[in-house]
Design a protein around this motif. Structure first.
Motif, PDB file in Angstrom:
ATOM      1  N   PHE A  50       2.251   1.166  -0.226  1.00  0.00           N
ATOM      2  CA  PHE A  50       0.751   1.568  -0.040  1.00  0.00           C
ATOM      3  C   PHE A  50       0.755   2.309   1.453  1.00  0.00           C
ATOM      4  O   PHE A  50       1.371   2.174   2.454  1.00  0.00           O
ATOM      5  CB  PHE A  50       0.038   0.318   0.451  1.00  0.00           C
ATOM      6  CG  PHE A  50       0.058  -0.722  -0.774  1.00  0.00           C
ATOM      7  CD1 PHE A  50      -1.314  -0.181  -1.159  1.00  0.00           C
ATOM      8  CD2 PHE A  50       0.611  -1.653  -0.927  1.00  0.00           C
ATOM      9  CE1 PHE A  50      -1.530  -1.218  -2.572  1.00  0.00           C
ATOM     10  CE2 PHE A  50       0.707  -2.542  -1.935  1.00  0.00           C
ATOM     11  CZ  PHE A  50      -0.469  -2.482  -2.802  1.00  0.00           C
ATOM     12  N   MET A  55      -3.948   0.900   2.179  1.00  0.00           N
ATOM     13  CA  MET A  55      -3.793  -0.300   2.455  1.00  0.00           C
ATOM     14  C   MET A  55      -4.930  -0.964   3.609  1.00  0.00           C
ATOM     15  O   MET A  55      -5.109  -1.976   3.370  1.00  0.00           O
ATOM     16  CB  MET A  55      -2.508  -0.327   3.483  1.00  0.00           C
ATOM     17  CG  MET A  55      -2.051  -1.569   3.822  1.00  0.00           C
ATOM     18  SD  MET A  55      -0.660  -1.611   5.100  1.00  0.00           S
ATOM     19  CE  MET A  55       0.524  -0.277   4.519  1.00  0.00           C
ATOM     20  N   VAL A 233      -0.359  -7.349   1.399  1.00  0.00           N
ATOM     21  CA  VAL A 233      -1.555  -6.802   1.809  1.00  0.00           C
ATOM     22  C   VAL A 233      -3.017  -7.374   1.899  1.00  0.00           C
ATOM     23  O   VAL A 233      -3.781  -7.743   2.864  1.00  0.00           O
ATOM     24  CB  VAL A 233      -1.945  -5.482   1.149  1.00  0.00           C
ATOM     25  CG1 VAL A 233      -3.138  -4.700   1.736  1.00  0.00           C
ATOM     26  CG2 VAL A 233      -0.783  -4.490   1.145  1.00  0.00           C
TER      27      VAL A 233
END
Length: 280
Positions: A50, A55, A233
Motif C-alpha cells: 500500500f 493506506m 491496514v
C-alpha cells in the motif's frame, strides 16, 4: 455601556487539567502508547503493498466505520461554538490525514525504529510550548527526563539501526513530528473540554473525507494486495486509531499536555522490540 470585544483567548476554557479518576488516565496513556507503537511496525510491514495515501484512506475509513457504529449506541455531544468547529476541522485534516500520509511516506525510506525515534521528538516540542504558552510550567525533572529518555532512545535505535535510511525519510519524519506536536497542542488548548469521543469521531471523519482523493489508488491496491496486508491496514484503523485516539483524548482531559506527551517516549523502544520480533 458597550462591552469590550472578546478575543480568542478570552473564550478559551480554563486549561488546567480536570480532576479525574486516579490512575485511569495513565492506564489509558500506557495502552495508547502500546497501540501507537504497533502502528509503526504495521506501516513498515504493509508499505510494499500500500502506498501512503491509499493506506491512510483505508485506515481512516476503518476507524470511521467503527466509531460511527459506536455512535449509534451513544449520544454525540457536539461542540456549540463555530470557532471550535473550525479548529476541529483543521485538527482532523492535520492529524488524521496529513500526519498519517506523511508518516506512511517516511517509513518507505526509513526503518520503523528510526522513524519512531524522530517522530517522538514531538514531546519535547509539546512540553516546551505548553510550559511557555499554556502555563503548564517547565519542571526541571520533566525536561531532564525527556532529554535523558531521548538520549537513551537514540542509543537503542543506533544499536538496532538497519542501515535503511534516506534524507527524504528523515525530513518526512521531522514533518510528522511537527504535525504531531501541533495537533496535540490544538487538541489540548481548544478541544479537550468537549466530549473526547465525539471530537475524535468527528476528526477521524474529516480525515477520512479528505483522504477520499486517494480512493482510485486504494481500489487498485486492495485488489492486488494479499488479504492479510489489507487486514493489517484495517487493524491500523481499528486499534491504533479508533481505540487509541479515544484513550488519548480521555487521558488528555485529565493530564497536562507536556507531561502526557512525554509518556510517548516509550514508543520508540517498544517499536524496536516489535520490529525485531515481527519484521526481523
Amino acid at each position: 455601556m458597550n462591552r469590550p470585544a472578546t478575543d480568542l483567548r478570552d473564550s478559551t476554557p480554563n486549561l488546567q487539567p480536570q480532576a479525574g479518576p486516579r490512575g485511569l488516565p495513565w492506564i489509558a496513556a500506557l495502552l495508547t502508547m502500546t497501540f501507537w507503537a504497533s502502528s509503526f511496525v504495521v506501516i513498515r510491514d504493509v508499505g510494499e503493498a500500500f502506498s501512503p495515501g491509499p493506506m491512510a484512506l483505508l485506515r481512516g475509513a476503518s476507524a470511521a466505520v467503527v466509531l460511527s457504529v459506536w455512535m449509534l449506541f451513544r449520544r454525540p455531544k457536539f461542540p456549540t461554538r463555530a470557532v471550535t468547529w473550525l479548529i476541529l476541522i483543521l485538527w482532523g485534516v492535520a492529524w488524521f490525514a496529513a500526519y498519517v500520509v506523511v508518516l506512511n511516506a517516511a517509513e518507505r525510506s526509513i526503518d520503523a525504529g528510526t522513524a519512531a525515534m524522530i517522530v517522538n521528538i514531538a514531546p519535547l516540542i509539546i512540553a516546551v510550548f505548553a510550559g511557555l504558552v499554556f502555563g503548564e510550567g517547565l519542571p526541571k525533572r520533566l525536561l531532564i527526563g525527556i532529554v535523558v529518555s531521548l538520549l537513551g532512545i537514540g542509543m537503542i535505535t543506533a544499536a538496532t539501526f538497519t542501515g535503511y535510511f534516506t534524507i527524504g525519510g528523515l525530513v518526512l519524519s521531522l514533518v510528522a513530528a511537527l504535525l504531531y506536536a501541533a495537533c496535540v497542542l490544538l487538541q489540548k488548548h481548544f478541544l479537550s473540554r468537549d466530549d473526547s469521543v465525539t471530537v475524535t469521531w468527528a476528526g477521524i471523519l474529516v480525515g477520512a473525507l479528505v483522504s477520499l482523493v486517494f480512493a482510485p489508488g486504494l481500489v487498485d491496491e486492495v485488489a492486488a494486495a494479499p488479504v492479510e496486508m489489507t487486514l493489517q491496514v484495517v487493524y491500523l484503523g481499528v486499534v491504533p486509531t479508533a481505540i487509541a485516539f479515544n484513550l488519548w483524548g480521555y487521558a488528555l482531559k485529565f493530564l497536562p499536555a507536556g507531561l502526557l506527551s512525554s509518556s510517548s517516549l516509550v514508543v520508540p523502544a517498544v517499536v524496536v522490540l516489535l520490529a525485531w520480533v515481527v519484521l526481523g
